[in-house]
Design a protein around this motif. Structure first.
Motif, short mmCIF file in Angstrom:
data_model
loop_
_atom_site.label_atom_id
_atom_site.label_comp_id
_atom_site.label_asym_id
_atom_site.label_seq_id
_atom_site.Cartn_x
_atom_site.Cartn_y
_atom_site.Cartn_z
N THR A 1 35.14 57.55 -56.55
CA THR A 1 33.84 56.65 -57.39
C THR A 1 32.78 57.78 -57.39
O THR A 1 32.41 58.66 -56.85
CB THR A 1 33.59 55.42 -56.56
N VAL A 2 31.97 57.45 -58.58
CA VAL A 2 30.50 58.16 -58.88
C VAL A 2 29.56 56.99 -58.94
O VAL A 2 29.79 55.98 -59.20
CB VAL A 2 30.71 59.05 -60.06
N SER A 3 28.13 57.54 -58.56
CA SER A 3 27.08 56.54 -58.23
C SER A 3 26.91 56.21 -59.68
O SER A 3 25.92 55.13 -59.79
CB SER A 3 25.98 57.10 -57.27
N SER A 4 26.96 56.99 -60.68
CA SER A 4 25.89 56.79 -61.95
C SER A 4 26.87 57.26 -62.91
O SER A 4 27.47 58.30 -62.92
CB SER A 4 24.64 57.10 -61.89
N VAL A 5 27.11 56.43 -64.10
CA VAL A 5 27.53 57.05 -65.34
C VAL A 5 26.60 57.01 -66.47
O VAL A 5 26.52 57.58 -67.68
CB VAL A 5 28.81 56.47 -65.94
N THR A 6 25.37 56.18 -66.28
CA THR A 6 24.34 56.42 -67.38
C THR A 6 23.45 57.56 -67.41
O THR A 6 22.51 57.58 -68.30
CB THR A 6 23.42 54.95 -67.24
N THR A 7 23.58 58.45 -66.33
CA THR A 7 23.13 59.76 -66.20
C THR A 7 24.27 60.62 -66.05
O THR A 7 25.16 60.31 -65.11
CB THR A 7 21.83 59.99 -65.52
N PRO A 8 24.44 61.84 -66.39
CA PRO A 8 25.59 62.75 -66.26
C PRO A 8 25.33 63.31 -64.97
O PRO A 8 24.26 63.54 -64.31
CB PRO A 8 25.39 63.60 -67.49
N GLY A 9 26.37 64.01 -64.33
CA GLY A 9 26.46 65.02 -63.25
C GLY A 9 26.55 64.22 -62.01
O GLY A 9 26.40 65.09 -61.10
N ALA A 10 26.95 63.03 -61.78
CA ALA A 10 27.00 62.35 -60.54
C ALA A 10 28.04 62.96 -59.70
O ALA A 10 29.22 63.46 -60.34
CB ALA A 10 27.09 60.91 -60.64
N ALA A 11 27.92 63.13 -58.29
CA ALA A 11 29.11 63.63 -57.60
C ALA A 11 30.07 62.44 -57.16
O ALA A 11 30.04 61.39 -57.44
CB ALA A 11 28.34 63.94 -56.22
N LEU A 12 31.27 63.20 -56.90
CA LEU A 12 32.33 62.06 -56.60
C LEU A 12 32.51 61.94 -55.19
O LEU A 12 32.34 62.85 -54.42
CB LEU A 12 33.77 62.88 -57.14
N THR A 13 32.77 60.78 -54.90
CA THR A 13 32.75 60.39 -53.42
C THR A 13 34.01 59.41 -53.00
O THR A 13 34.87 58.99 -54.47
CB THR A 13 31.96 59.45 -52.83
N THR A 14 34.67 59.41 -51.96
CA THR A 14 35.82 58.48 -51.63
C THR A 14 35.24 57.15 -51.05
O THR A 14 34.72 57.12 -49.92
CB THR A 14 37.00 59.23 -50.79
N SER A 15 35.36 56.12 -51.86
CA SER A 15 34.97 54.90 -51.42
C SER A 15 35.96 54.11 -50.47
O SER A 15 35.44 53.14 -49.71
CB SER A 15 34.49 53.99 -52.77
N GLY A 16 37.20 54.13 -50.73
CA GLY A 16 38.03 53.60 -49.46
C GLY A 16 39.45 54.39 -49.71
O GLY A 16 39.81 54.91 -50.75
#
Length: 560
Positions: free
Chosen positions: A531-546
């Motif tokens: 998942t990423v924290s935001s898509v309304t602004t570009p460039g969010a980092a990728l994390t593993t939520s589960g």
């Protein structure tokens, strides 16, 4: 409210007693119902198709050929793609459009000669296949090359050339040799990419991920208007979109232009260039929540089917699909089967084109006589039979079912009877019972259902009886969240506690954007929700939520 036939019968449970005889009888009833409806609606629409959709004949017309040397602007603005890998072949795709936001892409009605190359190295020092294809105006100047004679389980690089222009380089791979006991497969599942809801940051990360395959589960585009600012992308005045996108897609030209808009996104193009895709549609590629020949609105089928024909044509033109998927008017055979050695069989479903109309005016509703009519179907009788027959013949360790809408029961309320979605399998419980009975009868031990549609990530245990948490677990359902649809989302949506309590077979729920990454092995399957924290602004980092695992031969999700 759409017109529909309501059969006032009680819910049938014969499948648990006589799975084959009852299953066949219900299939015959469903087939008669669907065949009659399809005959009436298709016949009624046939006369209008010729002059309302600008549809070409199945064979491309002999238009004059454009001298490619005269193409002064880059025609490869929409990128390249590959898909549906077999052990000895893969489909390569591109679409020529030097001016992509014009209806003809800037090439008029002339056909264009395009050269293609496949190599073992990205520098094209070892070219193993090459040829020439024609990009016809009748097919939106798209190119579909089914490259034959490739080696199994091999990574290839490919590109196109026309005139002085060379396309970006794509990377693809073939499936393992048929019958080979492949040890592993890594794939990603994605869905729902409303351009106007945000940036395709998930694709930026997926393009760099080490996966063998990407499965797109539907809603590749949306039919809704996109304003000059690109919605949540908030383009400045210098980057405003033309007015042609600020209307709902209705015609073939509209759908072609909308694909051009979506494929103008560099992250989507990068993901296509990095990995082969296996695609299937949901509703928004045509119209929200349509069901077979029934649109969302009160438009009669004979008026809706020309729109469906235009949408299906544009879908084929813009995806890496074989000639077998080329639509004929408002019909397109999209469901198909792919193998990954003996490790996995993919039964790719189409749950839109053949379904019965949604019950209860397509509003959340408790199951009842209307939704539980045993003649109702989500897949149509022919596809249902094809799926179950495929399971019976399968020699794969994992039987993977990429499809569109939630398969597992998903209660919305803590009170009983709870409301459920009439657009998902909960609104077609007799159809789901037949599929479950077919999986059990075929002895499918490692069943993995992949789902899109709902803009959240879910992980479900598929239960023999969803109302009994102690009942046998039959398989696993992984729901990929959206790439952009729904804007930023939230890690825990407002209904998180209620859903987790009402559905004890629901093991994970996250409302952010991203994709699900799956690794299949001979002992277990692992799913990571990215998942990423935001898509309304570009460039969010990728994390593993589960992260979860399910062991081969022992269905049921456990935290990794």
């Amino acid at each position: 409210m759409r017109g529909r036939q309501i059969v006032r019968t009680g819910r049938h449970s014969l499948l648990s007693q006589h799975p084959f005889s009852a299953h066949d009888a219900v299939l015959r009833a469903a087939a008669r119902h669907i065949d009659r409806r399809r005959f009436l609606t298709v016949a009624a629409a046939a006369a209008t198709l010729a002059f309302t959709t600008n549809q070409p004949a199945r064979g491309a017309a002999a238009a004059p050929e454009l001298d490619a040397a005269r193409i002064s602007d880059d025609p490869f603005t929409l990128g390249v793609a590959s898909g549906d890998p077999l052990p000895d072949s893969v489909v390569l795709w591109t679409r020529l459009a030097p001016t992509p936001f014009e209806p003809d892409g800037g090439l008029g009605e002339q056909r264009v000669s395009v050269q293609w190359e496949v190599a073992l190295d990205e520098n094209f020092g070892i070219v193993v296949k090459q040829g020439t294809a024609l990009a016809h105006a009748e097919y939106g100047h798209s190119v579909h090359v089914d490259v034959q004679g490739l080696l199994p389980g091999t990574v290839y690089h490919y590109r196109f050339r026309t005139g002085a222009w060379i396309s970006p380089t794509g990377r693809t791979r073939t499936a393992p040799e048929q019958g080979l006991d492949a040890s592993t497969l890594r794939f990603a599942a994605v869905s729902c990419q409303a351009y106007h809801d945000g940036y395709y940051t998930a694709y930026q990360h997926l393009a760099q991920d080490d996966v063998d395959l990407v499965l797109h589960l539907g809603d590749y585009l949306y039919e809704y208007p996109v304003n000059a600012a690109g919605g949540e992308r908030r383009y400045t005045a210098a980057a405003q979109l033309p007015d042609v996108f600020d209307r709902e897609t209705m015609t073939l030209a509209d759908y072609r232009l909308r694909y051009a808009l979506y494929k103008s996104d560099p992250d989507l193009r990068a993901a296509h260039a990095a990995h082969p895709f296996v695609v299937t549609w949901d509703d928004h590629e045509t119209e929200n929540n349509y069901a077979a020949s029934f649109p969302e609105s009160d438009v009669p089928p004979e008026q809706f089917l020309p729109r469906r024909a235009a949408a299906y044509r544009a879908y084929w033109e813009n995806q890496p699909l074989r000639a077998a998927q080329l639509p004929q008017g408002p019909d397109m055979r999209l469901y198909r089967r792919l193998q990954w050695g003996t490790l996995a069989q993919f039964d790719v479903l189409d749950t839109r084109q053949y379904r019965s109309d949604q019950a209860y005016a397509d509003k959340p509703h408790a199951p009842g006589l209307e939704s539980d009519d045993p003649a109702r179907t989500l897949t149509g009788a022919e596809q249902e039979r094809w799926l179950i027959d495929g399971w019976r013949a399968s020699t794969a360790l994992w039987n993977v079912m990429p499809q569109q809408v939630c398969f597992s029961q998903r209660k919305f309320d803590l009170t009983e009877p709870s409301r459920v979605s009439m657009d998902a399998w909960d609104g077609y419980r007799a159809s789901r019972e037949r599929i479950v009975a077919g999986a059990k009868a075929a002895g499918v031990d490692n069943w993995l259902v992949l789902t899109g549609d709902v803009h959240v990530g879910y992980a479900f245990d598929i239960k023999d009886d969803f109302d009994d948490p102690a009942s046998r677990t039959l398989g696993t359902e992984l729901t990929s969240t959206s790439v952009a649809s729904g804007k930023d989302g939230a890690e825990k949506p407002a209904n998180w506690d209620r859903y987790m309590t009402a559905n004890p077979h629901l093991k994970f729920y996250n409302g952010q954007r991203g994709y699900v990454r799956v690794e299949l092995g001979r002992q277990a399957a692992r799913a990571d929700f990215k998942t990423v924290s935001s898509v309304t602004t570009p460039g969010a980092a990728l994390t593993t939520s589960g992260s979860f695992v399910t062991e081969a031969g022992a269905p049921g999700l456990e935290p990794a």
